[in-house]
Design a protein around this motif. Structure first.
Motif: not given
Length: 93
Positions: A18-20, A22-23, A26
């Motif tokens: 999820n962190r990647i 989301a980046t 963005d």
């Protein structure tokens, strides 16, 4: 027509952490200055394979030209939102 015009998660990108992801989303939504090659290089630098990075860049116009809410995005599941000028609210398209 985009490769993921279905309402299903993208089989190549949706399983990213999820962190990647989301980046990635963005960058696809907000980076209007980088070339596609520069964007792919940036995505590879944050952990995508070259294939994933090139595939993500193919979503660039879809992310920049439309508004997406939360996890309802072209990569995660493709639900588009539009502004209703009569009600002043955003609605699922």
């Amino acid at each position: 027509m985009h490769p993921n015009d279905t309402k299903r998660p993208d089989p190549i990108l949706a399983s990213l952490p999820n962190r990647i992801l989301a980046t990635v989303e963005d960058a696809l939504s907000n980076d209007e200055c980088s070339t596609d090659a520069e964007m792919a290089r940036y995505l590879a630098d944050i952990g995508l394979t070259d294939e994933q990075a090139r595939h993500a860049v193919s979503y660039r116009d879809v992310y920049r030209l439309n508004m997406w809410i939360g996890r309802h995005t072209p990569i995660r599941g493709n639900v588009q939102v539009r502004y209703n000028g009569t009600t002043g609210l955003y609605e699922v398209a």
